[in-house]
Design a protein around this motif. Structure first.
Motif, PDB file in Angstrom:
ATOM      1  N   LEU A 190       0.825  -1.210   0.000  1.00  0.00           N
ATOM      2  CA  LEU A 190       0.000   0.000   0.000  1.00  0.00           C
ATOM      3  C   LEU A 190       0.857   1.258   0.000  1.00  0.00           C
ATOM      4  O   LEU A 190       0.573   2.220  -0.730  1.00  0.00           O
ATOM      5  CB  LEU A 190      -0.936   0.001   1.212  1.00  0.00           C
ATOM      6  CG  LEU A 190      -2.000  -1.089   1.236  1.00  0.00           C
ATOM      7  CD1 LEU A 190      -2.762  -1.034   2.554  1.00  0.00           C
ATOM      8  CD2 LEU A 190      -2.936  -0.960   0.055  1.00  0.00           C
ATOM      9  N   SER A 199      -3.608   2.570 -10.196  1.00  0.00           N
ATOM     10  CA  SER A 199      -3.246   1.169  -9.991  1.00  0.00           C
ATOM     11  C   SER A 199      -3.900   0.249 -11.031  1.00  0.00           C
ATOM     12  O   SER A 199      -3.396  -0.833 -11.294  1.00  0.00           O
ATOM     13  CB  SER A 199      -3.603   0.711  -8.579  1.00  0.00           C
ATOM     14  OG  SER A 199      -4.993   0.615  -8.397  1.00  0.00           O
ATOM     15  N   CYS A 232       2.456   1.758  -3.431  1.00  0.00           N
ATOM     16  CA  CYS A 232       1.460   2.240  -4.385  1.00  0.00           C
ATOM     17  C   CYS A 232       1.151   3.720  -4.140  1.00  0.00           C
ATOM     18  O   CYS A 232       1.031   4.502  -5.080  1.00  0.00           O
ATOM     19  CB  CYS A 232       0.197   1.401  -4.287  1.00  0.00           C
ATOM     20  SG  CYS A 232      -0.916   1.629  -5.677  1.00  0.00           S
ATOM     21  N   LEU A 233       1.036   4.112  -2.883  1.00  0.00           N
ATOM     22  CA  LEU A 233       0.800   5.513  -2.557  1.00  0.00           C
ATOM     23  C   LEU A 233       1.971   6.384  -2.987  1.00  0.00           C
ATOM     24  O   LEU A 233       1.787   7.490  -3.497  1.00  0.00           O
ATOM     25  CB  LEU A 233       0.553   5.676  -1.061  1.00  0.00           C
ATOM     26  CG  LEU A 233      -0.799   5.218  -0.571  1.00  0.00           C
ATOM     27  CD1 LEU A 233      -0.851   5.258   0.954  1.00  0.00           C
ATOM     28  CD2 LEU A 233      -1.898   6.073  -1.156  1.00  0.00           C
ATOM     29  N   SER A 292      -5.725  12.276  -4.826  1.00  0.00           N
ATOM     30  CA  SER A 292      -6.608  11.619  -3.869  1.00  0.00           C
ATOM     31  C   SER A 292      -6.367  10.112  -3.920  1.00  0.00           C
ATOM     32  O   SER A 292      -5.696   9.603  -4.820  1.00  0.00           O
ATOM     33  CB  SER A 292      -8.072  11.919  -4.194  1.00  0.00           C
ATOM     34  OG  SER A 292      -8.421  11.329  -5.423  1.00  0.00           O
ATOM     35  N   LEU A 293      -6.955   9.410  -2.962  1.00  0.00           N
ATOM     36  CA  LEU A 293      -6.849   7.956  -2.975  1.00  0.00           C
ATOM     37  C   LEU A 293      -7.601   7.362  -4.163  1.00  0.00           C
ATOM     38  O   LEU A 293      -7.207   6.322  -4.685  1.00  0.00           O
ATOM     39  CB  LEU A 293      -7.381   7.380  -1.663  1.00  0.00           C
ATOM     40  CG  LEU A 293      -6.544   7.701  -0.418  1.00  0.00           C
ATOM     41  CD1 LEU A 293      -7.229   7.155   0.822  1.00  0.00           C
ATOM     42  CD2 LEU A 293      -5.148   7.147  -0.547  1.00  0.00           C
ATOM     43  N   ALA A 294      -8.654   8.029  -4.595  1.00  0.00           N
ATOM     44  CA  ALA A 294      -9.373   7.568  -5.793  1.00  0.00           C
ATOM     45  C   ALA A 294      -8.470   7.656  -7.023  1.00  0.00           C
ATOM     46  O   ALA A 294      -8.508   6.773  -7.892  1.00  0.00           O
ATOM     47  CB  ALA A 294     -10.636   8.380  -5.996  1.00  0.00           C
ATOM     48  N   ASP A 295      -7.651   8.697  -7.098  1.00  0.00           N
ATOM     49  CA  ASP A 295      -6.691   8.812  -8.202  1.00  0.00           C
ATOM     50  C   ASP A 295      -5.651   7.698  -8.147  1.00  0.00           C
ATOM     51  O   ASP A 295      -5.246   7.167  -9.179  1.00  0.00           O
ATOM     52  CB  ASP A 295      -5.988  10.170  -8.170  1.00  0.00           C
ATOM     53  CG  ASP A 295      -6.884  11.321  -8.572  1.00  0.00           C
ATOM     54  OD1 ASP A 295      -7.967  11.060  -9.135  1.00  0.00           O
ATOM     55  OD2 ASP A 295      -6.494  12.481  -8.326  1.00  0.00           O
ATOM     56  N   VAL A 296      -5.206   7.349  -6.952  1.00  0.00           N
ATOM     57  CA  VAL A 296      -4.249   6.248  -6.799  1.00  0.00           C
ATOM     58  C   VAL A 296      -4.891   4.935  -7.226  1.00  0.00           C
ATOM     59  O   VAL A 296      -4.261   4.101  -7.872  1.00  0.00           O
ATOM     60  CB  VAL A 296      -3.729   6.164  -5.341  1.00  0.00           C
ATOM     61  CG1 VAL A 296      -2.865   4.936  -5.138  1.00  0.00           C
ATOM     62  CG2 VAL A 296      -2.965   7.428  -4.974  1.00  0.00           C
ATOM     63  N   GLU A 297      -6.173   4.756  -6.887  1.00  0.00           N
ATOM     64  CA  GLU A 297      -6.891   3.546  -7.310  1.00  0.00           C
ATOM     65  C   GLU A 297      -6.952   3.472  -8.837  1.00  0.00           C
ATOM     66  O   GLU A 297      -6.685   2.419  -9.425  1.00  0.00           O
ATOM     67  CB  GLU A 297      -8.296   3.543  -6.735  1.00  0.00           C
ATOM     68  CG  GLU A 297      -9.114   2.347  -7.155  1.00  0.00           C
ATOM     69  CD  GLU A 297     -10.517   2.365  -6.596  1.00  0.00           C
ATOM     70  OE1 GLU A 297     -11.207   1.347  -6.775  1.00  0.00           O
ATOM     71  OE2 GLU A 297     -10.931   3.374  -5.998  1.00  0.00           O
ATOM     72  N   ASP A 351      -9.333   2.305  -2.944  1.00  0.00           N
ATOM     73  CA  ASP A 351      -9.075   3.531  -2.180  1.00  0.00           C
ATOM     74  C   ASP A 351      -9.593   3.372  -0.776  1.00  0.00           C
ATOM     75  O   ASP A 351      -9.262   4.015   0.122  1.00  0.00           O
ATOM     76  CB  ASP A 351      -9.671   4.752  -2.861  1.00  0.00           C
ATOM     77  CG  ASP A 351     -11.187   4.721  -2.923  1.00  0.00           C
ATOM     78  OD1 ASP A 351     -11.786   3.687  -2.668  1.00  0.00           O
ATOM     79  OD2 ASP A 351     -11.762   5.769  -3.257  1.00  0.00           O
ATOM     80  N   GLY A 400       1.744   6.835  -6.661  1.00  0.00           N
ATOM     81  CA  GLY A 400       0.692   7.802  -6.961  1.00  0.00           C
ATOM     82  C   GLY A 400       1.127   9.222  -6.682  1.00  0.00           C
ATOM     83  O   GLY A 400       0.840  10.141  -7.443  1.00  0.00           O
TER      84      GLY A 400
END
Length: 78
Positions: free
Chosen positions: A37, A59, A40-41, A51-56, A78, A44
């Protein structure tokens, strides 16, 4: 641009020692290793995710070499 950033990340990722970070989460609910995690962050963050949605989303679009580098097998929620 991302290709260069991930190249740099591949060279220096082991120095961050993200797999050694203490995980305070309860073991019963863990589906993802904390090191995966965090990598991945970090990817990102370097790619400009806001945002975490952008990281999702990022991915989901990773190439196989980058997935191998980050240790991500599938979409990180996310």
């Amino acid at each position: 641009m991302n290709r260069r950033l991930y190249g740099m990340l591949g060279k220096r990722l082991k120095e961050a020692r993200l797999d050694e970070v203490h995980d305070p989460r309860d073991e019963r609910g863990q589906r993802w290793a904390l090191g995966v995690l965090l990598r991945c962050l970090l990817g990102g963050l370097l790619s400009g995710a806001r945002s975490l949605a952008d990281v999702e989303k990022l991915s989901m679009r990773l190439s196989r070499p980058v997935r191998r580098l980050l240790g991500v097998r599938r979409r990180v929620p996310d």
